[in-house]
Design a protein around this motif. Structure first.
Motif, PDB file in Angstrom:
ATOM      1  N   TYR A  87     -47.017 -11.314   8.529  1.00  0.00           N
ATOM      2  CA  TYR A  87     -46.021 -10.878   9.502  1.00  0.00           C
ATOM      3  C   TYR A  87     -45.246  -9.681   8.960  1.00  0.00           C
TER       4      TYR A  87
ATOM      5  N   LYS B 120     -33.987  -7.561  15.426  1.00  0.00           N
ATOM      6  CA  LYS B 120     -33.873  -7.876  16.845  1.00  0.00           C
ATOM      7  C   LYS B 120     -32.624  -7.203  17.391  1.00  0.00           C
TER       8      LYS B 120
ATOM      9  N   LYS C  32     -29.929 -10.183  14.422  1.00  0.00           N
ATOM     10  CA  LYS C  32     -31.005 -11.055  13.979  1.00  0.00           C
ATOM     11  C   LYS C  32     -32.218 -10.265  13.495  1.00  0.00           C
TER      12      LYS C  32
ATOM     13  N   GLU D 221     -36.329 -10.881  13.036  1.00  0.00           N
ATOM     14  CA  GLU D 221     -37.373 -11.812  13.440  1.00  0.00           C
ATOM     15  C   GLU D 221     -38.706 -11.456  12.785  1.00  0.00           C
ATOM     16  N   ARG D 222     -39.557 -12.462  12.706  1.00  0.00           N
ATOM     17  CA  ARG D 222     -40.892 -12.273  12.156  1.00  0.00           C
ATOM     18  C   ARG D 222     -41.867 -11.958  13.291  1.00  0.00           C
TER      19      ARG D 222
ATOM     20  N   ARG E  75     -45.036 -18.716  18.757  1.00  0.00           N
ATOM     21  CA  ARG E  75     -45.417 -17.462  18.102  1.00  0.00           C
ATOM     22  C   ARG E  75     -46.135 -16.531  19.067  1.00  0.00           C
TER      23      ARG E  75
ATOM     24  N   GLN F 105     -43.693 -14.688  21.000  1.00  0.00           N
ATOM     25  CA  GLN F 105     -43.032 -13.650  20.212  1.00  0.00           C
ATOM     26  C   GLN F 105     -43.928 -12.437  19.994  1.00  0.00           C
TER      27      GLN F 105
END
Length: 218
Positions: free
Chosen positions: A90, A95, A103, A105-106, A207, A210
């Protein structure tokens, strides 16, 4: 962002073979996705006529061994289930900031699923048991069976290694820019689960939301 997914061929093996097989597969994937800061180290398997390459990084080896230990614990607790390890690569992205936080994020860009079916032999057939590498006078038929099964697993492991090499050579467009991070590898995580676990399926679904729907390759 496109996330490529590779489902590796399922391997049927016994408890004492788990560590060597998983170490071989995980290190092979990580070596082929290394950032170039590696000191390659050839490793000969004890149970099979196979040599693979490690990155020569102590921390990476430690993390892999830790996850293999978790996998073996799960197999012992759920012996009737097929189990898998997922190796995910990743990148970290900031974010959009909210009122409360900024934030990170991955974003997953590649996932490898290693599928293992660990065979449990009946204690009633102790003459044909392969729980130990050393069997005292098992008889010719048991030796033939063991030799045939070991040869089949070795051939299948070869297939998995070629599957990895074929995948990494064909799939390169989705790889993100090299991160400004120390270490031999892109950021990665290793998760352990039974392939039938609903929680694991839900995690994969999140996931996908995302990262976009993964491209499935075998």
């Amino acid at each position: 962002m496109n996330c490529e997914v590779c489902q590796l061929k399922e391997l049927e093996l016994e408890h004492f073979e788990i560590s060597e097989v998983l170490r071989c597969i995980l290190h092979t994937i990580l070596f082929h996705r290394a950032l170039g800061l590696v000191r390659p180290k050839d490793i000969d398997l004890e149970l099979f006529e196979i040599t693979y390459v490690q990155c020569g990084d102590v921390e990476l080896e430690k993390k892999i061994d830790e996850k293999i230990g978790q996998f073996i614990d799960r197999v012992e607790k759920h012996p009737s289930k097929k189990n898998q390890i997922c190796l995910s690569f990743y990148e970290m992205k900031n974010k959009q900031a909210t009122w409360f936080s900024n934030k990170v994020e991955r974003l997953y860009w590649e996932q490898w699923f290693i599928n293992l079916n660990v065979v449990q032999h009946s204690k009633a057939h102790s003459g044909k048991s392969h729980h130990s590498k050393f069997v005292v006078d098992p008889g010719e038929s048991a030796l033939d069976e063991r030799s045939h099964r070991r040869a089949a697993l070795e051939a299948s492991l070869h297939e998995v290694l070629f599957q990895i090499i074929k995948f990494v050579n064909r799939k390169k467009d989705h790889i993100p820019p090299i991160p400004n991070l120390e270490g031999v590898s892109f950021p990665y995580e290793i998760t352990v689960s039974s392939s039938s676990d609903s929680a694991f399926g839900m995690d994969m679904f999140k996931r996908m939301l995302q990262t976009g729907h993964p491209t499935m390759l075998s």
